[in-house]
Design an enzyme around this catalytic site. Structure first.
Site: not given
Length: 311
Positions: A33-35, A37
């Site tokens: 997951l992106d930071p 998210a």
């Protein structure tokens, strides 16, 4: 362990924290997951790391907040934002959006974003993007199982998405903005709601785990085979379990197995006296051979008499 990834942390940072809390020798997460998210981040530890590919390939669902009429260099709120159009002037309504978004359901082509971990000549694409460089990326097929609008307020659109592996929700947001005539769009926020059969009502936060003692933390762990329920189960007798654990193939000609006989390879969960042994592969002639088994040391930790009962 099903963790609720907090905003602002990388998936690896969350993984390392969970690994420390459980003193795990081996660990891995099952889908970055992106930071920016949040939401479900399954963490596999110990012998469970042998089966991470199952969750990596599992379908995932998200709730995404999309800002229409704007473009971001990263596709989300971390990038440089440029206004392209006023969505209010386009007179969007939910029914029009629903009609337009049907084109994204099913198999679609996506071009991976420059700000991604995909490799080009041995380096992640984001390394090139941070230097202002762009490299050619080949569109690839991804699957959108459903795409539903939850609300539309001005230029903010909230959608629920269920998709297959490899889907970039940032790219989907941009493509939705283009399809709606807004020029583009970007993600304001993204929350992962499910991975495979697991849902947000099962997650724990890092803060919750940090306040627990070791026994309480251990009760939060799910059994290894909980990530493998898509595969049918087969119970082995003592002789069959002995053969499987020694790497031999077991004939099962006279035993009913819930197999799909149209396929040449079928994966099953293997058990002996309700103990999960690992995964096996069933041939067309119904023989089972070991595919991925748990280690002897794992069995010893769970039940020191198990191996002696089998062998």
């Amino acid at each position: 362990m099903l963790l609720d990834k907090p905003y602002g942390m990388t998936s690896n940072q969350v993984l390392q924290r969970a690994k420390y809390l459980y003193a795990a020798a081996k660990s891995g997460h099952t889908g970055t997951l992106d930071p920016l998210a949040t939401g479900m981040l399954p963490i596999c530890m110990g012998e469970a790391t042998k089966f991470t590919s199952v969750l990596l390939k599992a379908s995932k669902s998200y709730e995404a907040v999309i800002k229409l009429g704007y473009q971001s260099t990263t596709g989300d709120a971390e990038g440089v934002i440029t206004k392209l159009s006023d969505a209010a002037n386009i007179r969007l309504n939910i029914e029009d959006c629903k009609s337009m978004l049907r084109q994204f359901v099913g198999k679609i082509a996506q071009t991976p974003p420059m700000y991604s971990a995909l490799k080009y000549q041995g380096k992640p694409l984001y390394n090139y993007a941070r230097k202002g460089a762009t490299v050619e990326r080949i569109p690839r097929a991804v699957s959108i199982h459903y795409l539903q609008i939850k609300s539309l307020s001005g230029n903010e659109l909230i959608v629920s998405v269920q998709c297959g592996t490899g889907t970039y929700i940032r790219v989907l947001a941009e493509d939705i903005g283009k399809a709606l005539g807004c020029g583009s769009a970007y993600l304001i926020s993204l929350r992962r709601c499910s991975v495979g059969c697991f849902h947000l009502n099962q997650v724990k936060t890092l803060g919750m785990l940090e306040e627990m003692n070791l026994m309480e933390r251990d009760r939060c762990l799910l059994p290894i085979d909980s990530i493998l329920h898509e595969f049918p189960s087969v119970s082995l007798d003592k002789a069959e379990a002995q053969a499987i654990l020694c790497g031999r193939t077991v004939p099962r000609n006279n035993t009913k197995n819930p197999m799909d006989h149209t396929q040449q390879k079928n994966i099953v969960r293997l058990y002996y006296q309700q103990f999960f042994l690992g995964l096996g592969e069933v041939s067309m002639c119904q023989s089972i051979k070991p595919k991925r088994l748990l280690s002897d040391s794992y069995f010893a930790k769970q039940d020191h008499n198990l191996l002696s009962r089998i062998c």
